[in-house]
Motif scaffolding. Sequence first.
Motif, mmCIF file in Angstrom:
data_model
loop_
_atom_site.group_PDB
_atom_site.id
_atom_site.type_symbol
_atom_site.label_atom_id
_atom_site.label_comp_id
_atom_site.label_asym_id
_atom_site.label_seq_id
_atom_site.Cartn_x
_atom_site.Cartn_y
_atom_site.Cartn_z
ATOM 1 N N TYR A 1 35.263 45.946 49.736
ATOM 2 C CA TYR A 1 35.064 45.000 48.638
ATOM 3 C C TYR A 1 33.996 43.975 49.005
ATOM 4 O O TYR A 1 33.752 43.684 50.173
ATOM 5 N N ARG A 2 33.344 43.461 47.986
ATOM 6 C CA ARG A 2 32.390 42.367 48.181
ATOM 7 C C ARG A 2 32.464 41.434 46.979
ATOM 8 O O ARG A 2 32.784 41.864 45.858
ATOM 9 N N VAL A 3 32.174 40.175 47.217
ATOM 10 C CA VAL A 3 32.275 39.157 46.175
ATOM 11 C C VAL A 3 30.984 39.138 45.362
ATOM 12 O O VAL A 3 29.888 39.012 45.924
ATOM 13 N N ARG A 4 31.115 39.262 44.057
ATOM 14 C CA ARG A 4 29.952 39.176 43.168
ATOM 15 C C ARG A 4 29.748 37.759 42.628
ATOM 16 O O ARG A 4 28.623 37.259 42.581
ATOM 17 N N GLU A 5 30.829 37.151 42.175
ATOM 18 C CA GLU A 5 30.760 35.792 41.629
ATOM 19 C C GLU A 5 32.013 35.026 42.042
ATOM 20 O O GLU A 5 33.103 35.592 42.088
ATOM 21 N N LEU B 1 36.426 37.348 29.398
ATOM 22 C CA LEU B 1 37.100 36.604 30.464
ATOM 23 C C LEU B 1 36.081 36.037 31.450
ATOM 24 O O LEU B 1 36.135 34.854 31.816
ATOM 25 N N ILE B 2 35.143 36.872 31.885
ATOM 26 C CA ILE B 2 34.137 36.422 32.852
ATOM 27 C C ILE B 2 33.225 35.369 32.234
ATOM 28 O O ILE B 2 32.837 34.388 32.891
ATOM 29 N N LEU C 1 38.990 28.546 28.321
ATOM 30 C CA LEU C 1 39.390 29.251 29.544
ATOM 31 C C LEU C 1 40.898 29.462 29.583
ATOM 32 O O LEU C 1 41.372 30.537 29.977
ATOM 33 N N ILE C 2 41.649 28.447 29.168
ATOM 34 C CA ILE C 2 43.111 28.580 29.124
ATOM 35 C C ILE C 2 43.503 29.746 28.231
ATOM 36 O O ILE C 2 44.334 30.588 28.600
ATOM 37 N N ASP C 3 42.887 29.822 27.059
ATOM 38 C CA ASP C 3 43.206 30.910 26.118
ATOM 39 C C ASP C 3 42.798 32.265 26.695
ATOM 40 O O ASP C 3 43.520 33.263 26.536
ATOM 41 N N ALA C 4 41.636 32.314 27.354
ATOM 42 C CA ALA C 4 41.148 33.581 27.912
ATOM 43 C C ALA C 4 42.084 34.083 29.011
ATOM 44 O O ALA C 4 42.416 35.273 29.067
ATOM 45 N N LEU C 5 42.545 33.182 29.885
ATOM 46 C CA LEU C 5 43.418 33.586 30.983
ATOM 47 C C LEU C 5 44.816 33.940 30.487
ATOM 48 O O LEU C 5 45.408 34.932 30.920
ATOM 49 N N HIS D 1 38.948 31.614 40.686
ATOM 50 C CA HIS D 1 38.902 33.067 40.498
ATOM 51 C C HIS D 1 37.629 33.631 41.108
ATOM 52 O O HIS D 1 36.681 32.883 41.398
ATOM 53 N N SER D 2 37.582 34.942 41.266
ATOM 54 C CA SER D 2 36.402 35.620 41.787
ATOM 55 C C SER D 2 36.231 36.958 41.084
ATOM 56 O O SER D 2 37.212 37.591 40.688
ATOM 57 N N VAL D 3 34.979 37.386 40.952
ATOM 58 C CA VAL D 3 34.675 38.741 40.498
ATOM 59 C C VAL D 3 34.316 39.547 41.741
ATOM 60 O O VAL D 3 33.449 39.142 42.522
ATOM 61 N N VAL D 4 35.002 40.676 41.919
ATOM 62 C CA VAL D 4 34.870 41.447 43.141
ATOM 63 C C VAL D 4 34.492 42.894 42.822
ATOM 64 O O VAL D 4 35.016 43.477 41.869
ATOM 65 N N GLN D 5 33.568 43.446 43.586
ATOM 66 C CA GLN D 5 33.252 44.879 43.513
ATOM 67 C C GLN D 5 34.091 45.600 44.551
ATOM 68 O O GLN D 5 34.131 45.199 45.713
ATOM 69 N N CYS D 6 34.776 46.655 44.128
ATOM 70 C CA CYS D 6 35.613 47.439 45.036
ATOM 71 C C CYS D 6 35.139 48.885 45.051
ATOM 72 O O CYS D 6 34.940 49.475 43.984
ATOM 73 N N ASN D 7 34.982 49.424 46.241
ATOM 74 C CA ASN D 7 34.620 50.827 46.404
ATOM 75 C C ASN D 7 35.743 51.531 47.149
ATOM 76 O O ASN D 7 36.145 51.098 48.232
#
Length: 324
Positions: A213-217, A309-310, A268-272, A222-228
Amino acid sequence: MTTVRHEASVPVSAAGRRFDQSLAEMFPEYSRSRLTAWIKEGKVLLDGAKVAPRHLLRGGERVELEAELETEVDAQPEDIALNIRYEDDDLMVIDKPVGLVVHPGAGNSAGTLLNALLHHSAAQAELPRGGIVHRLDKDTAGLMIVAKSIAAHTALVAMLARHDVHRQYEAVVLGTMVAGGTVDQPIGRHQHDRLKQGVRDVEDGGKEAITHYRVRERFRAHSVVQCNLETGRTHQIRVHMAHLGHPLVGDQLYGNGLRLPRGASQELIDALRGFRRQALHAEKLAFEHPLTGEHLEFESPRPADQEALIAALRADTALHPIED
């Protein structure tokens, strides 16, 4: 049912070897278990005679195979739309939507990807699991390979076992992750909850599971993560991210509730709060075609709910910049 017929000569180099072993090498498009069953049923003859799977060869014998590809599944065809990104005589690549169950099971006897595949092509019924060689969870969107021929099915299963299929996912997780890495922790059935998987020692029933995994944002909470995936265990990314202390947003099975950053906007509250599935998307698939050798690579656009969400997390970060 489709009848298959083959005639061949046993290689001289097979002398002294078992019939079932050599037959699997002569006809790699069929699984060894299928060929062994055909030998026992007398559907594969050696010099015109029925022999046992353990029969030792001398080399040069004549092999005659005539068998029917029996129906492997009993689900009913259903007219369910499929987003087919690629298709030839041997395989197809499907972009699965959120909410579509892959294979019938308890509580999901109809309305699945398998039902849709059988409607698309009745011949899928002659393949194990209708040609489905790997799965995505119901609420995970994205790319899947489906076999359309026995040869492709056998080869794809072997490719997945060898980790020769590149599968890349995007996940939105709880917590601000600092850096990427690798989770190398075996996964097995949870000790107390039969619906869940968990990190388990190999001695305790766990099977090898490796996620890179690596962090994208990074956002405030929270974080957006790429997983292989190097392996493909059930719920692998969900279990491994939870093991790191960063469960996926919306994951009702492995998550630990809602996490709102201080001063979060109503958007953001509504999105989460409104994100009711695990935030996971099978965004990229790359592999060599098992029969032609052609390199195939596909990308799937991010689902609208994950995109929203993002976007909400980005907007919050713009208002409250993260201090590095």
